[in-house]
Design a protein around this motif. Structure first.
Motif, PDB file in Angstrom:
ATOM      1  N   MET A   1       0.780  -1.109   0.030  1.00  0.00           N
ATOM      2  CA  MET A   1      -0.031  -0.048   0.053  1.00  0.00           C
ATOM      3  C   MET A   1       0.869   1.349  -0.209  1.00  0.00           C
ATOM      4  SD  MET A   1      -2.702   1.160   2.970  1.00  0.00           S
ATOM      5  CE  MET A   1      -3.605   2.647   2.722  1.00  0.00           C
ATOM      6  N   TYR A   2       0.621   2.194  -0.983  1.00  0.00           N
ATOM      7  CA  TYR A   2       1.311   3.394  -0.892  1.00  0.00           C
ATOM      8  C   TYR A   2       0.675   4.571  -0.334  1.00  0.00           C
ATOM      9  CZ  TYR A   2       2.969   7.786  -2.940  1.00  0.00           C
ATOM     10  OH  TYR A   2       3.497   9.020  -3.044  1.00  0.00           O
ATOM     11  N   VAL A   3       1.316   5.099   0.777  1.00  0.00           N
ATOM     12  CA  VAL A   3       0.752   6.175   1.647  1.00  0.00           C
ATOM     13  C   VAL A   3       1.274   7.344   1.072  1.00  0.00           C
ATOM     14  CG1 VAL A   3       0.235   7.004   3.909  1.00  0.00           C
ATOM     15  CG2 VAL A   3       0.561   4.678   3.508  1.00  0.00           C
ATOM     16  N   SER A   4       0.200   8.152   0.350  1.00  0.00           N
ATOM     17  CA  SER A   4       0.744   9.609  -0.062  1.00  0.00           C
ATOM     18  C   SER A   4       0.846  10.590   1.141  1.00  0.00           C
ATOM     19  CB  SER A   4      -0.162   9.789  -1.079  1.00  0.00           C
ATOM     20  OG  SER A   4      -1.597  10.136  -0.293  1.00  0.00           O
ATOM     21  N   ALA A   5       1.627  11.494   0.808  1.00  0.00           N
ATOM     22  CA  ALA A   5       1.578  12.810   1.669  1.00  0.00           C
ATOM     23  C   ALA A   5       0.062  13.168   1.975  1.00  0.00           C
ATOM     24  CB  ALA A   5       2.447  13.876   1.013  1.00  0.00           C
ATOM     25  N   ARG A   6      -0.840  13.289   1.068  1.00  0.00           N
ATOM     26  CA  ARG A   6      -1.945  13.677   1.156  1.00  0.00           C
ATOM     27  C   ARG A   6      -2.748  12.781   2.431  1.00  0.00           C
ATOM     28  NH1 ARG A   6      -5.682  16.993  -1.015  1.00  0.00           N
ATOM     29  NH2 ARG A   6      -7.745  16.304  -0.896  1.00  0.00           N
ATOM     30  N   THR A   7      -2.589  11.383   2.167  1.00  0.00           N
ATOM     31  CA  THR A   7      -3.255  10.385   3.270  1.00  0.00           C
ATOM     32  C   THR A   7      -2.676  10.637   4.370  1.00  0.00           C
ATOM     33  OG1 THR A   7      -3.806   9.067   1.266  1.00  0.00           O
ATOM     34  CG2 THR A   7      -3.705   8.065   3.547  1.00  0.00           C
ATOM     35  N   ASP A   8      -1.167  10.699   4.532  1.00  0.00           N
ATOM     36  CA  ASP A   8      -0.624  10.906   5.783  1.00  0.00           C
ATOM     37  C   ASP A   8      -1.026  12.342   6.619  1.00  0.00           C
ATOM     38  OD1 ASP A   8       1.631   9.887   7.778  1.00  0.00           O
ATOM     39  OD2 ASP A   8       2.572  11.828   7.061  1.00  0.00           O
ATOM     40  N   TYR A   9      -0.989  13.303   5.827  1.00  0.00           N
ATOM     41  CA  TYR A   9      -1.410  14.490   6.514  1.00  0.00           C
ATOM     42  C   TYR A   9      -2.816  14.715   6.850  1.00  0.00           C
ATOM     43  CZ  TYR A   9       2.523  16.755   4.359  1.00  0.00           C
ATOM     44  OH  TYR A   9       4.023  17.323   3.955  1.00  0.00           O
ATOM     45  N   ALA A  10      -3.626  13.762   6.180  1.00  0.00           N
ATOM     46  CA  ALA A  10      -5.178  13.899   6.497  1.00  0.00           C
ATOM     47  C   ALA A  10      -5.444  12.756   8.012  1.00  0.00           C
ATOM     48  CB  ALA A  10      -6.058  12.983   5.300  1.00  0.00           C
ATOM     49  N   VAL A  11      -4.693  11.825   8.058  1.00  0.00           N
ATOM     50  CA  VAL A  11      -4.614  11.048   9.274  1.00  0.00           C
ATOM     51  C   VAL A  11      -4.111  11.962  10.445  1.00  0.00           C
ATOM     52  CG1 VAL A  11      -4.052   8.965  10.359  1.00  0.00           C
ATOM     53  CG2 VAL A  11      -4.855   8.790   7.995  1.00  0.00           C
ATOM     54  N   ARG A  12      -3.021  12.475  10.320  1.00  0.00           N
ATOM     55  CA  ARG A  12      -2.440  13.352  11.195  1.00  0.00           C
ATOM     56  C   ARG A  12      -3.392  14.503  11.771  1.00  0.00           C
ATOM     57  NH1 ARG A  12       3.022  14.410   8.367  1.00  0.00           N
ATOM     58  NH2 ARG A  12       2.965  16.128   9.804  1.00  0.00           N
ATOM     59  N   ALA A  13      -3.969  15.178  10.754  1.00  0.00           N
ATOM     60  CA  ALA A  13      -4.875  16.021  11.000  1.00  0.00           C
ATOM     61  C   ALA A  13      -6.018  15.633  11.800  1.00  0.00           C
ATOM     62  CB  ALA A  13      -5.156  16.891   9.626  1.00  0.00           C
ATOM     63  N   MET A  14      -6.758  14.357  11.354  1.00  0.00           N
ATOM     64  CA  MET A  14      -7.932  13.888  12.247  1.00  0.00           C
ATOM     65  C   MET A  14      -7.513  13.713  13.561  1.00  0.00           C
ATOM     66  SD  MET A  14     -10.462  13.996  10.400  1.00  0.00           S
ATOM     67  CE  MET A  14     -11.653  12.859  11.248  1.00  0.00           C
ATOM     68  N   LEU A  15      -6.061  13.009  13.817  1.00  0.00           N
ATOM     69  CA  LEU A  15      -5.785  12.706  15.095  1.00  0.00           C
ATOM     70  C   LEU A  15      -5.579  13.834  16.039  1.00  0.00           C
ATOM     71  CD1 LEU A  15      -3.187   9.780  14.343  1.00  0.00           C
ATOM     72  CD2 LEU A  15      -5.384   9.458  15.620  1.00  0.00           C
ATOM     73  N   ALA A  16      -4.920  14.976  15.692  1.00  0.00           N
ATOM     74  CA  ALA A  16      -4.772  16.361  16.020  1.00  0.00           C
ATOM     75  C   ALA A  16      -6.381  16.862  16.355  1.00  0.00           C
ATOM     76  CB  ALA A  16      -4.099  17.382  15.392  1.00  0.00           C
ATOM     77  N   VAL A  17      -7.023  16.715  15.545  1.00  0.00           N
ATOM     78  CA  VAL A  17      -8.524  17.137  15.925  1.00  0.00           C
ATOM     79  C   VAL A  17      -9.026  16.351  17.076  1.00  0.00           C
ATOM     80  CG1 VAL A  17     -10.992  17.598  15.189  1.00  0.00           C
ATOM     81  CG2 VAL A  17      -8.894  18.321  13.632  1.00  0.00           C
ATOM     82  N   THR A  18      -8.855  14.969  16.964  1.00  0.00           N
ATOM     83  CA  THR A  18      -9.235  14.261  17.966  1.00  0.00           C
ATOM     84  C   THR A  18      -8.613  14.482  19.272  1.00  0.00           C
ATOM     85  OG1 THR A  18      -9.617  12.160  16.274  1.00  0.00           O
ATOM     86  CG2 THR A  18      -9.448  11.642  18.710  1.00  0.00           C
ATOM     87  N   ALA A  19      -7.432  14.786  19.524  1.00  0.00           N
ATOM     88  CA  ALA A  19      -6.823  15.074  20.767  1.00  0.00           C
ATOM     89  C   ALA A  19      -7.238  16.463  21.284  1.00  0.00           C
ATOM     90  CB  ALA A  19      -5.235  15.023  20.311  1.00  0.00           C
ATOM     91  N   GLU A  20      -7.785  17.166  20.388  1.00  0.00           N
ATOM     92  CA  GLU A  20      -8.435  18.645  20.990  1.00  0.00           C
ATOM     93  C   GLU A  20      -9.820  18.414  21.245  1.00  0.00           C
ATOM     94  OE1 GLU A  20      -6.462  21.256  22.157  1.00  0.00           O
ATOM     95  OE2 GLU A  20      -4.715  20.104  21.221  1.00  0.00           O
ATOM     96  N   HIS A  21     -10.528  17.200  20.947  1.00  0.00           N
ATOM     97  CA  HIS A  21     -11.858  17.185  21.243  1.00  0.00           C
ATOM     98  C   HIS A  21     -12.230  17.583  22.801  1.00  0.00           C
ATOM     99  CE1 HIS A  21     -16.090  16.071  20.645  1.00  0.00           C
ATOM    100  NE2 HIS A  21     -15.966  15.153  21.639  1.00  0.00           N
ATOM    101  N   PRO A  22     -13.244  18.384  23.086  1.00  0.00           N
ATOM    102  CA  PRO A  22     -14.378  19.020  22.155  1.00  0.00           C
ATOM    103  C   PRO A  22     -13.900  20.463  21.741  1.00  0.00           C
ATOM    104  CG  PRO A  22     -14.954  19.083  24.463  1.00  0.00           C
ATOM    105  CD  PRO A  22     -13.625  18.524  24.549  1.00  0.00           C
TER     106      PRO A  22
END
Length: 137
Positions: A1-22
């Motif tokens: 599986m090739y993980v593009s920069a876009r995909t890596d950035y998206a997962v990282r961004a979602m994790l950062a949003v998760t960490a700040e919830h709510p």
């Protein structure tokens, strides 16, 4: 599986949003904390919002928040939102790959690869990854 920069950035961004919830998270803050070019991140956030993974709130106090609980969002959801299919063969869906003669069995290999990847990314939630990262820090 090739993980593009876009995909890596998206997962990282979602994790950062998760960490700040709510709390709402601003795009510029996400870009700075995760070292993602802001202009690139804005397109990713738009795709995540369109996929129903994020809500955006306008205004001075606006930002982004998860659209569903982190326990209900998998890495696979994020990957598909920004990159489409998890696997392809020659740019087409894995299930459509056909072979003849000596290569006939190759179709089953690609389908198994796709199933293995799905088995990982569709069973790992943002909540699980967030809890793991908190425990390590």
């Amino acid at each position: 599986m090739y993980v593009s920069a876009r995909t890596d950035y998206a997962v990282r961004a979602m994790l950062a949003v998760t960490a700040e919830h709510p709390r709402l998270v601003k795009a510029a803050g996400l870009a700075a904390v995760q070292d993602i070019p802001l202009s690139f991140l804005q397109g990713i956030l738009l795709d995540l919002r369109r996929a129903g993974l994020l809500h955006s709130h306008r205004g001075v106090d606006g930002g982004y928040a998860l659209a569903r609980p982190a326990e209900e969002i998998t890495v696979g959801d994020v990957v598909r939102a920004v990159g489409g299919a998890l696997t392809t063969v020659r740019g087409l869906p894995t299930s459509t790959a056909t072979y003849h003669g000596a290569a006939t069995a190759l179709h089953d290999v690609w389908v198994a690869v796709e199933a293995a990847i799905e088995g990982v990314v569709d069973h790992k939630t943002l909540a699980e990854l967030s809890n793991t990262s908190v425990k390590r820090n």
